[in-house]
Design a protein around this motif. Structure first.
Motif, PDB file in Angstrom:
ATOM      1  N   MET A   1      44.317  49.479  52.785  1.00  0.00           N
ATOM      2  CA  MET A   1      44.350  48.045  52.478  1.00  0.00           C
ATOM      3  C   MET A   1      45.785  47.555  52.437  1.00  0.00           C
ATOM      4  N   ASN A   2      46.312  47.153  53.574  1.00  0.00           N
ATOM      5  CA  ASN A   2      47.690  46.678  53.608  1.00  0.00           C
ATOM      6  C   ASN A   2      47.700  45.177  53.404  1.00  0.00           C
ATOM      7  N   ASN A   3      48.177  44.752  52.244  1.00  0.00           N
ATOM      8  CA  ASN A   3      48.155  43.313  51.968  1.00  0.00           C
ATOM      9  C   ASN A   3      49.352  42.584  52.575  1.00  0.00           C
ATOM     10  N   GLN A   4      50.133  43.294  53.409  1.00  0.00           N
ATOM     11  CA  GLN A   4      51.239  42.627  54.109  1.00  0.00           C
ATOM     12  C   GLN A   4      50.754  42.012  55.429  1.00  0.00           C
ATOM     13  N   LYS A   5      49.529  42.307  55.813  1.00  0.00           N
ATOM     14  CA  LYS A   5      49.005  41.782  57.075  1.00  0.00           C
ATOM     15  C   LYS A   5      48.741  40.287  56.955  1.00  0.00           C
ATOM     16  N   PRO A   6      49.007  39.544  58.019  1.00  0.00           N
ATOM     17  CA  PRO A   6      48.804  38.090  57.964  1.00  0.00           C
ATOM     18  C   PRO A   6      47.376  37.696  57.576  1.00  0.00           C
ATOM     19  N   HIS A   9      46.781  37.291  53.804  1.00  0.00           N
ATOM     20  CA  HIS A   9      47.282  36.028  53.254  1.00  0.00           C
ATOM     21  C   HIS A   9      46.461  34.833  53.733  1.00  0.00           C
ATOM     22  N   GLN A  10      45.961  34.926  54.952  1.00  0.00           N
ATOM     23  CA  GLN A  10      45.064  33.884  55.487  1.00  0.00           C
ATOM     24  C   GLN A  10      43.811  33.777  54.609  1.00  0.00           C
ATOM     25  N   ILE A  11      43.271  34.936  54.263  1.00  0.00           N
ATOM     26  CA  ILE A  11      42.058  34.974  53.442  1.00  0.00           C
ATOM     27  C   ILE A  11      42.361  34.447  52.033  1.00  0.00           C
ATOM     28  N   ILE A  12      43.499  34.842  51.477  1.00  0.00           N
ATOM     29  CA  ILE A  12      43.891  34.378  50.127  1.00  0.00           C
ATOM     30  C   ILE A  12      43.995  32.848  50.125  1.00  0.00           C
ATOM     31  N   GLU A  13      44.693  32.281  51.113  1.00  0.00           N
ATOM     32  CA  GLU A  13      44.866  30.820  51.176  1.00  0.00           C
ATOM     33  C   GLU A  13      43.510  30.126  51.359  1.00  0.00           C
ATOM     34  N   ALA A  14      42.664  30.702  52.198  1.00  0.00           N
ATOM     35  CA  ALA A  14      41.324  30.133  52.416  1.00  0.00           C
ATOM     36  C   ALA A  14      40.507  30.195  51.131  1.00  0.00           C
ATOM     37  N   ALA A  15      40.621  31.289  50.404  1.00  0.00           N
ATOM     38  CA  ALA A  15      39.868  31.457  49.157  1.00  0.00           C
ATOM     39  C   ALA A  15      40.281  30.407  48.121  1.00  0.00           C
ATOM     40  N   VAL A  16      41.575  30.126  48.041  1.00  0.00           N
ATOM     41  CA  VAL A  16      42.053  29.108  47.096  1.00  0.00           C
ATOM     42  C   VAL A  16      41.361  27.783  47.388  1.00  0.00           C
ATOM     43  N   LYS A  17      41.349  27.404  48.666  1.00  0.00           N
ATOM     44  CA  LYS A  17      40.764  26.112  49.071  1.00  0.00           C
ATOM     45  C   LYS A  17      39.243  26.092  48.841  1.00  0.00           C
ATOM     46  N   VAL A  18      38.562  27.128  49.286  1.00  0.00           N
ATOM     47  CA  VAL A  18      37.096  27.184  49.181  1.00  0.00           C
ATOM     48  C   VAL A  18      36.656  27.208  47.714  1.00  0.00           C
ATOM     49  N   ILE A  19      37.319  28.015  46.896  1.00  0.00           N
ATOM     50  CA  ILE A  19      36.941  28.112  45.483  1.00  0.00           C
ATOM     51  C   ILE A  19      37.245  26.792  44.764  1.00  0.00           C
ATOM     52  N   ALA A  20      38.357  26.150  45.120  1.00  0.00           N
ATOM     53  CA  ALA A  20      38.696  24.855  44.509  1.00  0.00           C
ATOM     54  C   ALA A  20      37.647  23.801  44.863  1.00  0.00           C
ATOM     55  N   GLU A  21      37.177  23.822  46.105  1.00  0.00           N
ATOM     56  CA  GLU A  21      36.230  22.795  46.565  1.00  0.00           C
ATOM     57  C   GLU A  21      34.791  23.064  46.135  1.00  0.00           C
ATOM     58  N   ASN A  22      34.412  24.349  46.008  1.00  0.00           N
ATOM     59  CA  ASN A  22      33.001  24.690  45.761  1.00  0.00           C
ATOM     60  C   ASN A  22      32.742  25.359  44.421  1.00  0.00           C
ATOM     61  N   GLY A  23      33.814  25.682  43.679  1.00  0.00           N
ATOM     62  CA  GLY A  23      33.645  26.453  42.460  1.00  0.00           C
ATOM     63  C   GLY A  23      33.476  27.921  42.811  1.00  0.00           C
ATOM     64  N   TYR A  24      33.796  28.775  41.862  1.00  0.00           N
ATOM     65  CA  TYR A  24      33.717  30.215  42.114  1.00  0.00           C
ATOM     66  C   TYR A  24      32.302  30.638  42.495  1.00  0.00           C
ATOM     67  N   HIS A  25      31.308  30.178  41.732  1.00  0.00           N
ATOM     68  CA  HIS A  25      29.927  30.610  41.978  1.00  0.00           C
ATOM     69  C   HIS A  25      29.356  30.033  43.269  1.00  0.00           C
ATOM     70  N   GLY A  26      29.877  28.899  43.701  1.00  0.00           N
ATOM     71  CA  GLY A  26      29.390  28.285  44.937  1.00  0.00           C
ATOM     72  C   GLY A  26      30.181  28.695  46.175  1.00  0.00           C
ATOM     73  N   SER A  27      31.072  29.650  46.018  1.00  0.00           N
ATOM     74  CA  SER A  27      31.924  30.089  47.133  1.00  0.00           C
ATOM     75  C   SER A  27      31.471  31.443  47.666  1.00  0.00           C
ATOM     76  N   GLN A  28      30.625  31.384  48.679  1.00  0.00           N
ATOM     77  CA  GLN A  28      30.187  32.639  49.291  1.00  0.00           C
ATOM     78  C   GLN A  28      31.328  33.214  50.133  1.00  0.00           C
ATOM     79  N   VAL A  29      31.306  34.532  50.283  1.00  0.00           N
ATOM     80  CA  VAL A  29      32.304  35.217  51.100  1.00  0.00           C
ATOM     81  C   VAL A  29      32.279  34.644  52.519  1.00  0.00           C
ATOM     82  N   SER A  30      31.091  34.276  53.003  1.00  0.00           N
ATOM     83  CA  SER A  30      30.984  33.720  54.368  1.00  0.00           C
ATOM     84  C   SER A  30      31.750  32.393  54.496  1.00  0.00           C
ATOM     85  N   LYS A  31      31.751  31.579  53.416  1.00  0.00           N
ATOM     86  CA  LYS A  31      32.514  30.312  53.433  1.00  0.00           C
ATOM     87  C   LYS A  31      34.015  30.591  53.498  1.00  0.00           C
ATOM     88  N   ILE A  32      34.439  31.595  52.728  1.00  0.00           N
ATOM     89  CA  ILE A  32      35.860  31.959  52.720  1.00  0.00           C
ATOM     90  C   ILE A  32      36.259  32.482  54.099  1.00  0.00           C
TER      91      ILE A  32
END
Length: 194
Positions: A1-6, A9-32
């Motif tokens: 698991m190399n977290n230096q791969k782009p 960070h793409q997934i982390i940034e997407a997760a911030v947006k998806v979780i902010a918009e849908n809430g943690y419980h409403g944020s499926q991995v597929s949405k992220i």
């Protein structure tokens, strides 16, 4: 698991947006995955599950934030100035990324005990920075020498945390960073008065 791969960070940034918009419980991995523009399976190359994504995004963002604060604080020798820098940077960081502010102030407050414990671990280095400022202020005799450091840390962190939460709940109706001087004055006054 190399977290230096782009993609990490793409997934982390997407997760911030998806979780902010849908809430943690409403944020499926597929949405992220969709927001990150990666296949669902790609997420599992980096993260065990959604909980791991939430903790990791906090770890990444908090790690960057602590590094920035540590560097900025080194440039100030007075504990009072260090405290001001910390307050201003805390507000600047969260007011510059509204999605991140929503996630840290609302979505990280999960009832899941294991999740709470992991988040508390990530927060520890930041609280240690606050402890260092208090200790320095006491040594410099700028702050009272009878301060209860854990209690003062809670007061400082709790104040900043509540102000940002209120700002998020009021949908950014005022400038958060503009509040830094007054908050600093009130905290220093509490730490210096006998």
């Amino acid at each position: 698991m190399n977290n230096q791969k782009p993609k990490y960070h793409q997934i982390i940034e997407a997760a911030v947006k998806v979780i902010a918009e849908n809430g943690y419980h409403g944020s499926q991995v597929s949405k992220i995955a969709k927001e990150a523009n990666v296949a669902d399976g790609t997420i599992y190359l980096y993260f065990k599950n959604k909980e791991h994504i939430l903790v990791s995004l906090f770890e990444v963002k908090m790690g960057e934030f602590i590094d920035q604060i540590a560097k900025a604080i080194e440039e100030n020798d007075s504990a009072s100035n260090q405290l001001y820098t910390l307050i201003k940077m805390h507000f600047t960081q969260l007011s510059s990324d509204y999605y991140l502010a929503i996630v840290t102030q609302l979505e990280l407050r999960q009832s899941n005990i294991s999740l709470r414990l992991q988040i508390n671990q990530v927060l520890k280095p930041y609280l240690t920075v606050i402890d260092g400022i208090i200790q320095k202020g006491m040594e410099q005799q700028h702050f009272r020498e009878d301060l209860n450091i854990p209690l003062v840390r809670q007061m400082i962190f709790g104040t900043l945390d509540e102000i940002v939460t209120n700002w998020v709940m009021k949908e950014q109706k005022y400038h958060l960073v503009d509040m830094a001087p007054e908050i600093h004055r009130m905290l220093v006054s509490a730490l210096t008065s006998k």
